[in-house]
Design a protein around this motif. Sequence first.
Motif, PDB file in Angstrom:
ATOM      1  N   GLU A  15      66.298  64.847  45.242  1.00  0.00           N
ATOM      2  CA  GLU A  15      66.856  66.185  45.043  1.00  0.00           C
ATOM      3  C   GLU A  15      66.280  67.164  46.069  1.00  0.00           C
ATOM      4  O   GLU A  15      67.005  67.995  46.631  1.00  0.00           O
ATOM      5  N   GLY A  16      64.985  67.061  46.311  1.00  0.00           N
ATOM      6  CA  GLY A  16      64.386  67.915  47.335  1.00  0.00           C
ATOM      7  C   GLY A  16      64.896  67.578  48.719  1.00  0.00           C
ATOM      8  O   GLY A  16      65.101  68.455  49.566  1.00  0.00           O
ATOM      9  N   ARG A  17      65.161  66.296  48.972  1.00  0.00           N
ATOM     10  CA  ARG A  17      65.646  65.913  50.299  1.00  0.00           C
ATOM     11  C   ARG A  17      67.060  66.438  50.542  1.00  0.00           C
ATOM     12  O   ARG A  17      67.430  66.701  51.695  1.00  0.00           O
ATOM     13  N   ALA A  18      67.828  66.592  49.480  1.00  0.00           N
ATOM     14  CA  ALA A  18      69.153  67.190  49.650  1.00  0.00           C
ATOM     15  C   ALA A  18      69.037  68.642  50.094  1.00  0.00           C
ATOM     16  O   ALA A  18      69.817  69.111  50.934  1.00  0.00           O
ATOM     17  N   VAL A  19      68.072  69.360  49.555  1.00  0.00           N
ATOM     18  CA  VAL A  19      67.837  70.744  49.983  1.00  0.00           C
ATOM     19  C   VAL A  19      67.435  70.766  51.454  1.00  0.00           C
ATOM     20  O   VAL A  19      67.946  71.577  52.250  1.00  0.00           O
ATOM     21  N   CYS A  20      66.536  69.864  51.829  1.00  0.00           N
ATOM     22  CA  CYS A  20      66.123  69.786  53.237  1.00  0.00           C
ATOM     23  C   CYS A  20      67.303  69.424  54.131  1.00  0.00           C
ATOM     24  O   CYS A  20      67.432  69.939  55.251  1.00  0.00           O
ATOM     25  N   GLY A  21      68.164  68.536  53.648  1.00  0.00           N
ATOM     26  CA  GLY A  21      69.323  68.136  54.438  1.00  0.00           C
ATOM     27  C   GLY A  21      70.260  69.290  54.728  1.00  0.00           C
ATOM     28  O   GLY A  21      70.834  69.379  55.830  1.00  0.00           O
ATOM     29  N   VAL A  22      70.440  70.177  53.757  1.00  0.00           N
ATOM     30  CA  VAL A  22      71.272  71.364  53.978  1.00  0.00           C
ATOM     31  C   VAL A  22      70.706  72.192  55.130  1.00  0.00           C
ATOM     32  O   VAL A  22      71.438  72.629  56.043  1.00  0.00           O
ATOM     33  N   ILE A  23      69.406  72.408  55.111  1.00  0.00           N
ATOM     34  CA  ILE A  23      68.759  73.199  56.170  1.00  0.00           C
ATOM     35  C   ILE A  23      68.928  72.499  57.519  1.00  0.00           C
ATOM     36  O   ILE A  23      69.268  73.135  58.536  1.00  0.00           O
ATOM     37  N   ILE A  66      66.573  59.015  52.320  1.00  0.00           N
ATOM     38  CA  ILE A  66      67.288  59.066  53.605  1.00  0.00           C
ATOM     39  C   ILE A  66      68.760  59.398  53.359  1.00  0.00           C
ATOM     40  O   ILE A  66      69.340  60.271  54.006  1.00  0.00           O
ATOM     41  N   ASN A  67      69.347  58.684  52.407  1.00  0.00           N
ATOM     42  CA  ASN A  67      70.766  58.875  52.120  1.00  0.00           C
ATOM     43  C   ASN A  67      71.054  60.276  51.589  1.00  0.00           C
ATOM     44  O   ASN A  67      72.048  60.904  51.971  1.00  0.00           O
ATOM     45  N   SER A  68      70.211  60.767  50.703  1.00  0.00           N
ATOM     46  CA  SER A  68      70.402  62.100  50.146  1.00  0.00           C
ATOM     47  C   SER A  68      70.355  63.155  51.248  1.00  0.00           C
ATOM     48  O   SER A  68      71.184  64.076  51.297  1.00  0.00           O
ATOM     49  N   PHE A  69      69.381  63.010  52.136  1.00  0.00           N
ATOM     50  CA  PHE A  69      69.208  63.965  53.232  1.00  0.00           C
ATOM     51  C   PHE A  69      70.462  64.041  54.098  1.00  0.00           C
ATOM     52  O   PHE A  69      70.986  65.124  54.376  1.00  0.00           O
ATOM     53  N   VAL A  70      70.960  62.880  54.531  1.00  0.00           N
ATOM     54  CA  VAL A  70      72.089  62.895  55.458  1.00  0.00           C
ATOM     55  C   VAL A  70      73.396  63.266  54.760  1.00  0.00           C
ATOM     56  O   VAL A  70      74.274  63.907  55.366  1.00  0.00           O
ATOM     57  N   LEU A  71      73.554  62.897  53.478  1.00  0.00           N
ATOM     58  CA  LEU A  71      74.748  63.329  52.752  1.00  0.00           C
ATOM     59  C   LEU A  71      74.825  64.846  52.700  1.00  0.00           C
ATOM     60  O   LEU A  71      75.906  65.435  52.904  1.00  0.00           O
ATOM     61  N   ALA A  72      73.702  65.492  52.424  1.00  0.00           N
ATOM     62  CA  ALA A  72      73.686  66.958  52.361  1.00  0.00           C
ATOM     63  C   ALA A  72      73.920  67.563  53.731  1.00  0.00           C
ATOM     64  O   ALA A  72      74.660  68.553  53.877  1.00  0.00           O
ATOM     65  N   ALA A  73      73.301  66.981  54.760  1.00  0.00           N
ATOM     66  CA  ALA A  73      73.470  67.513  56.117  1.00  0.00           C
ATOM     67  C   ALA A  73      74.916  67.388  56.585  1.00  0.00           C
ATOM     68  O   ALA A  73      75.458  68.295  57.243  1.00  0.00           O
ATOM     69  N   ARG A  74      75.581  66.297  56.242  1.00  0.00           N
ATOM     70  CA  ARG A  74      76.954  66.073  56.689  1.00  0.00           C
ATOM     71  C   ARG A  74      77.967  66.914  55.916  1.00  0.00           C
ATOM     72  O   ARG A  74      79.111  67.073  56.362  1.00  0.00           O
ATOM     73  N   GLN A  75      77.563  67.464  54.782  1.00  0.00           N
ATOM     74  CA  GLN A  75      78.422  68.449  54.123  1.00  0.00           C
ATOM     75  C   GLN A  75      78.524  69.715  54.976  1.00  0.00           C
ATOM     76  O   GLN A  75      79.521  70.430  54.926  1.00  0.00           O
ATOM     77  N   VAL A  76      77.487  69.956  55.772  1.00  0.00           N
ATOM     78  CA  VAL A  76      77.460  71.114  56.673  1.00  0.00           C
ATOM     79  C   VAL A  76      78.073  70.755  58.021  1.00  0.00           C
ATOM     80  O   VAL A  76      78.908  71.475  58.560  1.00  0.00           O
ATOM     81  N   ASN A  77      77.643  69.622  58.563  1.00  0.00           N
ATOM     82  CA  ASN A  77      78.098  69.160  59.882  1.00  0.00           C
ATOM     83  C   ASN A  77      78.451  67.679  59.786  1.00  0.00           C
ATOM     84  O   ASN A  77      77.563  66.820  59.761  1.00  0.00           O
ATOM     85  N   PRO A  78      79.741  67.347  59.719  1.00  0.00           N
ATOM     86  CA  PRO A  78      80.163  65.945  59.556  1.00  0.00           C
ATOM     87  C   PRO A  78      79.717  65.020  60.677  1.00  0.00           C
ATOM     88  O   PRO A  78      79.794  63.788  60.522  1.00  0.00           O
TER      89      PRO A  78
END
Length: 361
Positions: free
Chosen positions: A139-147, A172-184
Motif C-alpha cells: 500500500e505504501g509502495r502504491a503511494v510512492c509509485g504515484v509520486i 514492485i508490482n504495486s509501485f509500477v501499477l500506480a506509476a503507470r496510472q499516471v504515465n502509461p
Amino acid sequence: MTLSRRGFIKVGGAAMTLPLLGGTAFGQAEKLKIGFIYVGSINDNGYNYAHNQGRLYVEENLGDAVETVFVENVPEGPDCERVVRELAQQGCKLIFATSFGFGDSVIKVAPEFPDVAFEHATGYMKADNVGLYNARFYEGRAVCGVIAGHMSQTAKAGYIGSFPIPEVVMGINSFVLAARQVNPEFTITPVYISTWNDPAKEADAARAMIDQGIDIIAQHTDGPAALQVAADRGIVGGFGQGADMSAFAPDTQLTAIIDHWGPHYLASAKAVLEGTWAPGDTWEGLKEDVVQMGPYHSKVPADVVTAAEAMRTGQIDGSVHIFTGPINDHTGTERVAAGVTMTDAELLSMDWYVEGVIPPA
C-alpha cells in the motif's frame, strides 16, 4: 551478510504481579519476558530499526510488567534455530521472529516449548503456538509509485530488492501499477542483491541503475545506502524503506514507508499477560496505522502531494485497491480481469510481474 558480535540486551524493572484474565497456557502471573530476533542491526535505520522501535513501544506502554531482550544480526538459517531455542530456554514466553527466512527455525523449535507464544513476521507457516503477522507494505509502495509517475523525467525507475519472494514482487508490482496510472510508459527494473542489508551491494546497484538512465530508485532492502548514492548523483529522488531515512538524504527522500509495529507488539504482549493469546494471522496496513507514510519533501509539487494523498486515503477507506483489474503481466497476458480484485491468498503467492516491469536477466 556481515555479522557482528551478538548478545542479549535486557531492559526492565521490578517484577509486577498481574491478574490472570484467561485460562490458557499463556497466562502470566509475573513479569512477561519477550524476545525479539532481528536479521540485521537495530541501527540499520530501516526495517530492523522499525521493529526495535516496536519493542521500545511495548516497554513504554507496559513498563515493569515486561522485560524485553533482543538478538540482532541473526542470519536466516541454522543459526536462527539456536537463537530461538536459547530465547525460550532463557524464559521468554513471547518470541517475535521478524524476518521471512526465520520461519523454518520457528516451526522446528516451537513444539519443544508449548507454553511459549511464537509470532513470525511476513511468514506463512502456522502451528498451535505459532502465529503470523505482516504489514501491507504494498500500500505504501502504491503511494510512492504515484509520486514517481509524476516526477520521473525519464519514466524509468529502479527497484533494489532483497530476494524475489512474493512480498518483494508484490511491492514492485504495486509501485509500477500506480506509476503507470499516471504515465502509461513508465517502467521499473528490479535488481536482487540476495540479502536484506548490505550497504555496498545496495550502493553498487543504485550506481548501476543511475548509469542506465534511471532517475527514481525504490528499494526493499534495509538501509539508506541507495538513497545516499541517489543524493550524490543528483537524481530526482527515492524513498525511505521501513523508516524515515531523510536524515541520510535530506534533499533526495521524497517520502518514506514507515513500519509501525508497536501497536501489534503491544496487543500481543497484553494478550499473553491476560491469558488470551491465540495464534493469529494478521495483515494490516495504512488503515490500521501499521504502515505509515513519511512527510512529503518540499520539492514534491502540491498537485503530486494531492494525488499521493488520494492514493493513501483511498486505500484506507477501501475505495482504492491497486491490485484491481484489468492487470496484464509483463508479457501482455491478462492476469486479472477488469473489475476483479486479487485476493489476499493470490497476493501472498505472487510470483509474476505486471506490465511495466523489466524482469532481471
